[in-house]
Design an enzyme around this catalytic site. Sequence first.
Site, mmCIF file in Angstrom:
data_model
loop_
_atom_site.group_PDB
_atom_site.id
_atom_site.type_symbol
_atom_site.label_atom_id
_atom_site.label_comp_id
_atom_site.label_asym_id
_atom_site.label_seq_id
_atom_site.Cartn_x
_atom_site.Cartn_y
_atom_site.Cartn_z
ATOM 1 N N ARG A 1 0.912 -1.251 -0.064
ATOM 2 C CA ARG A 1 -0.023 -0.117 -0.099
ATOM 3 C C ARG A 1 0.726 1.108 -0.020
ATOM 4 O O ARG A 1 0.572 2.227 -0.715
ATOM 5 C CB ARG A 1 -1.072 -0.100 1.244
ATOM 6 C CG ARG A 1 -1.917 -1.101 1.026
ATOM 7 C CD ARG A 1 -2.837 -1.020 2.243
ATOM 8 N NE ARG A 1 -1.846 -1.587 3.486
ATOM 9 C CZ ARG A 1 -2.329 -1.266 4.825
ATOM 10 N NH1 ARG A 1 -3.462 -0.751 5.307
ATOM 11 N NH2 ARG A 1 -1.464 -1.253 5.748
ATOM 12 N N ASN B 1 -5.977 -2.853 2.351
ATOM 13 C CA ASN B 1 -5.998 -4.465 2.629
ATOM 14 C C ASN B 1 -7.453 -4.908 2.386
ATOM 15 O O ASN B 1 -8.393 -4.240 3.275
ATOM 16 C CB ASN B 1 -5.335 -4.789 3.745
ATOM 17 C CG ASN B 1 -3.873 -4.305 3.599
ATOM 18 O OD1 ASN B 1 -3.346 -4.368 2.458
ATOM 19 N ND2 ASN B 1 -3.192 -4.264 4.832
#
Length: 94
Positions: free
Chosen positions: A18, A36
Amino acid sequence: MIRRHVHVRGLVQGVYYRDTCRRLADETGVNGWVRNLHNGDVEAVFEGAPGDVQRLVGWASVGPGAADVAECRAVAEEPEGEREFRVLGDAPAA
């Protein structure tokens, strides 16, 4: 402007996926988000110039060095006018 909704499976959590995605999006001027999922996958939306979005989609299929991407699906969507790129909190379990 185009928009792609991306779903990535594999070893993609705990490998700076990320954060690297956010950094690359900021560098290329792509807006959207990444988060996520409860099952270990990652979901992202990329919105911007076609070449820049395609670059991010290509990167998503590989990820950062420690990732092991098993599958990356990108679905075209209508742009929604994202104004920045954000790392969202984890998605709730379904």
